[in-house]
Design a protein around this motif. Structure first.
Motif, PDB file in Angstrom:
ATOM      1  N   UNK A   1       0.846  -1.097  -0.083  1.00 25.21           N
ATOM      2  CA  UNK A   1       0.147  -0.219  -0.075  1.00 25.21           C
ATOM      3  C   UNK A   1       0.778   1.206   0.024  1.00 25.21           C
ATOM      4  N   UNK A   2       0.103   2.320  -0.313  1.00 21.28           N
ATOM      5  CA  UNK A   2       1.121   3.626  -0.172  1.00 21.28           C
ATOM      6  C   UNK A   2       1.362   4.186   1.298  1.00 21.28           C
ATOM      7  N   UNK A   3       2.256   4.785   1.356  1.00 20.13           N
ATOM      8  CA  UNK A   3       2.919   4.990   2.621  1.00 20.13           C
ATOM      9  C   UNK A   3       1.907   5.358   4.031  1.00 20.13           C
ATOM     10  N   UNK A   4       2.061   4.746   5.198  1.00 19.93           N
ATOM     11  CA  UNK A   4       3.189   3.765   5.432  1.00 19.93           C
ATOM     12  C   UNK A   4       2.998   2.689   5.168  1.00 19.93           C
ATOM     13  N   UNK A   5       4.142   1.975   4.247  1.00 23.24           N
ATOM     14  CA  UNK A   5       3.925   0.659   3.487  1.00 23.24           C
ATOM     15  C   UNK A   5       3.439  -0.442   4.375  1.00 23.24           C
ATOM     16  N   UNK A   6       2.443  -1.293   3.695  1.00 20.93           N
ATOM     17  CA  UNK A   6       1.944  -2.408   4.358  1.00 20.93           C
ATOM     18  C   UNK A   6       1.805  -3.319   3.349  1.00 20.93           C
ATOM     19  N   UNK A   7       1.705  -4.509   3.692  1.00 25.64           N
ATOM     20  CA  UNK A   7       1.397  -5.706   2.535  1.00 25.64           C
ATOM     21  C   UNK A   7      -0.211  -5.737   2.296  1.00 25.64           C
ATOM     22  N   UNK A   8      -0.543  -5.478   1.073  1.00 24.02           N
ATOM     23  CA  UNK A   8      -2.098  -5.580   0.877  1.00 24.02           C
ATOM     24  C   UNK A   8      -2.350  -6.604   0.165  1.00 24.02           C
ATOM     25  N   UNK A   9      -1.677  -7.613  -0.483  1.00 21.28           N
ATOM     26  CA  UNK A   9      -1.813  -8.790  -1.262  1.00 21.28           C
ATOM     27  C   UNK A   9      -0.701  -9.417  -1.278  1.00 21.28           C
ATOM     28  N   UNK A  10      -0.799 -10.913  -1.441  1.00 24.15           N
ATOM     29  CA  UNK A  10       0.203 -11.680  -1.869  1.00 24.15           C
ATOM     30  C   UNK A  10      -0.373 -12.694  -2.806  1.00 24.15           C
ATOM     31  N   UNK A  11      -0.212 -12.633  -4.048  1.00 23.73           N
ATOM     32  CA  UNK A  11      -0.742 -13.437  -5.284  1.00 23.73           C
ATOM     33  C   UNK A  11       0.206 -14.270  -5.577  1.00 23.73           C
ATOM     34  N   UNK A  12      -0.274 -15.406  -5.924  1.00 27.68           N
ATOM     35  CA  UNK A  12       0.414 -16.613  -6.443  1.00 27.68           C
ATOM     36  C   UNK A  12       0.477 -16.181  -8.173  1.00 27.68           C
ATOM     37  N   UNK A  13       1.647 -16.562  -8.950  1.00 24.04           N
ATOM     38  CA  UNK A  13       1.384 -16.408 -10.323  1.00 24.04           C
ATOM     39  C   UNK A  13       1.756 -17.948 -10.699  1.00 24.04           C
ATOM     40  N   UNK A  14       0.736 -18.629 -11.121  1.00 27.16           N
ATOM     41  CA  UNK A  14       0.989 -20.054 -11.279  1.00 27.16           C
ATOM     42  C   UNK A  14       1.179 -20.169 -12.787  1.00 27.16           C
ATOM     43  N   UNK A  15       1.827 -19.524 -13.476  1.00 24.73           N
ATOM     44  CA  UNK A  15       2.045 -19.932 -14.978  1.00 24.73           C
ATOM     45  C   UNK A  15       3.349 -20.687 -14.978  1.00 24.73           C
ATOM     46  N   UNK A  16       3.538 -21.511 -15.994  1.00 25.33           N
ATOM     47  CA  UNK A  16       4.666 -22.373 -16.043  1.00 25.33           C
ATOM     48  C   UNK A  16       5.808 -21.610 -16.693  1.00 25.33           C
ATOM     49  N   UNK A  17       7.062 -22.048 -16.487  1.00 24.14           N
ATOM     50  CA  UNK A  17       8.280 -21.726 -16.972  1.00 24.14           C
ATOM     51  C   UNK A  17       8.635 -22.583 -18.033  1.00 24.14           C
TER      52      UNK A  17
END
Ligand SMILES: Nc1ncnc2c1ncn2[C@@H]1O[C@H](COP(=O)(O)OP(=O)(O)OP(=O)(O)O)[C@@H](O)[C@H]1O
Ligand SMILES: [Mg+2]
Lengths: 261, 253
Positions: free
Chosen positions: B204-220
């Motif tokens: 998030x904008x200041x003060x910085x907090x974590x607002x989301x933790x998204x998995x990107x399950x696309x193959x390499x």
């Protein structure tokens, strides 16, 4: 393709033109040589007095470069001390400034009284004039290292010695050289001014003493000849340090980089 | 398995009184490629500096687990941060030189890294003689030459044009897949974050907090075609939405 030679050719032409005008004016207006000698007479006088003038010139050179060497040693050591400790800087910097702002011509008589050897006194005077630019520039240079590079050295746990050698010294180098260019000229000025204060006394004497001597005897052409030597020496010192700057900074520092073809 | 990077309720308040981070906590397992996404000034660089040990948190704990072999952490700054007085190869050699690695051994380790980043042949060039993209690659080469276990990258490609940026993205992914180090990659760009990483941490904008933790399950391996897939677009949309929801931080203070 005349551009590369233009910086040399143009000032040379202007100088030659000015000398020619001077020569013509002196001859046509019939100005007596004890008021204003023609350039040709100055050169002739220089040639005729080469023996004594060369000895004096060597002495002035000795004072100039001796003082400059001491200024480099003193200035750099003090700058490193300042960079390592704010306390040392706070304690000593005011003295450096006082030395810098007091006109050397005003201190020189005192130094000449306190210091037995005239040569040593002259060295001290020239040193006082020359050392401040090296000190202040090197202090700034040692602090000018890129903060990200400092972080990088911290990240890789560089020792203080590694940091000094591979980061601080190279960062300070362009600043130091800029100081050296100024100090080179100042050391010469200091050497000449101090000798004027000392007077023509003593056996070992420099170009300033020749000028004083000649002025007592109203040998105006000889005054000009000594002056010419001093000026040429100043120019030579300037060119020398420009060359040094190009050699040391040529390929990486903005001050010496030239736009590509 | 212990996490490679672990932040526990980390607060950061600068001496100026400015609160940059509030209660930030996340773990990055070894070998993961994690992106850190957030608005300007939210404290992303601050997090990297804390992880690198260049600064201390005012509250909470920051831990980096490495097996102690060689230099554990490398940091690629937003600017190339090369020493202008040193040639490319000397710049890349710096971390090895600090660690006391002999010149022949350093040379043997540097050559393949330069080759993999397409810098072979420019060893003796000074930074002023390199293009912006080459300087950035040199900076990445310097970070990789110590074989770090954790690689921190702070918007490394922000100043580059689209094409160079896409190329360096692919180079970075190839190196990561070959070496298997842990990456914490800061970026402003939703598309870059999703394209590169296995996981996007949104702040998030200041003060910085974590607002989301998204998995990107696309193959390499991920190639340019990925950018055309609906699955990619969907992840980008999710990250964008999380980013926008975090913009409502208190802007004063
Ligand atoms: N040394 C410092 N002293 C005081 N405040 C600082 C310091 N470093 C950063 N800040 C402040 O902390 C906040 C977060 O800074 P930071 O550099 O981490 O932001 P960022 O997310 O990396 O931003 P950007 O994307 O623009 O690089 C900013 O408001 C900044 O002004
Ligand atoms: Mg930042």
């Amino acid at each position: 393709m005349t551009r590369p030679s233009a910086p040399v050719v143009l000032p040379a032409l202007v100088l030659l033109g000015a000398l020619a005008l001077w020569e013509l004016w002196v001859r046509l207006a019939g100005i007596p040589h004890y008021i204003l000698p023609a350039p040709s007479l100055v050169l002739l006088t220089l040639w005729e007095n080469l023996g004594s003038l060369a000895l004096s010139w060597l002495f002035t050179l000795k004072i100039t470069f001796g003082a400059l060497l001491l200024a480099v040693i003193g200035g750099v050591l003090l700058a490193v001390a300042f960079a390592l400790s704010r306390t040392v800087e706070l304690a000593l910097f005011p003295f450096a400034i006082v030395l810098q702002v007091t006109p050397i011509i005003a201190i020189a008589p005192l130094i000449l009284i306190y210091v037995e050897s005239t040569t040593a006194a002259l060295l001290i005077c020239a040193w006082i004039v020359a050392f401040f630019p090296i000190l202040s520039n090197t202090v700034i240079g040692l602090r000018a290292a890129d903060p990200n590079l400092r972080d990088l050295f911290a990240l890789y746990r560089a020792s203080p010695w590694q940091r000094l050698r591979w980061l601080l010294v190279p960062s300070a180098l362009p600043y130091f050289i800029a100081g050296l260019k100024v100090s080179g000229g100042l050391a010469l000025i200091g050497a000449v001014v101090a000798e004027f204060a000392a007077g023509a006394a003593g056996r070992e004497t420099g170009l300033a003493s020749r000028i004083l001597e000649a002025s007592f005897r109203t040998e105006i052409p000889k005054m000009y000849a000594a002056l010419l030597l001093i000026a040429l020496t100043g120019v030579a010192i300037f060119l020398l340090f420009n060359l040094l700057s190009r050699l040391l900074l040529g390929r990486w520092h903005a001050s010496e980089l030239r736009p590509g073809p | 398995m212990t996490a490679a990077i672990q932040l526990n309720a980390v607060d950061k308040r600068f001496d100026s009184g400015l609160e940059a981070l509030r209660g930030v906590g996340f773990e990055v397992p070894p070998g993961q490629f994690a992106a850190l996404l957030g608005p300007s000034g939210c404290g992303k660089s601050t997090i990297l500096r804390l992880v690198a040990g260049l600064d201390r948190p005012s509250g909470g704990r920051v831990e980096v687990a490495t097996d102690g072999a060689g230099s554990a952490i490398s940091y690629v700054f937003q600017e190339p941060t090369l020493m202008p007085w040193a040639t490319l190869v000397d710049n890349v050699r710096l971390p090895l030189r600090i660690a006391g690695v002999s010149r022949p051994e350093a040379r043997a380790r540097i050559a393949p890294v330069l080759a993999s980043l397409d810098l072979a042949g420019f060893e003796d060039a000074y930074p002023a003689e390199l293009s912006g993209g080459m300087r950035m690659r040199a900076s990445i080469a310097r970070a990789l030459v110590t074989r770090p276990q954790v690689l921190l990258m702070d918007e490394p490609f922000a100043a580059l044009d689209e094409i160079t940026r896409a190329r360096l993205n692919d180079d970075l992914l190839a190196l990561w897949r070959a070496r298997g180090f842990t990456v914490l990659f800061v970026t402003h760009s939703v598309f870059e974050a999703v394209y590169l990483s296995q996981r996007v941490l949104v702040m998030s904008a200041r003060p910085g907090r974590l607002v989301a933790d998204l998995a990107v399950d696309l193959p390499y391996p991920r190639k340019a075609e990925l950018r055309l897939l609906p699955a990619y677009a969907e992840r980008c949309r999710a990250a964008s939405a999380a980013l926008e929801s975090g913009y409502g931080g208190d802007l004063e203070s």
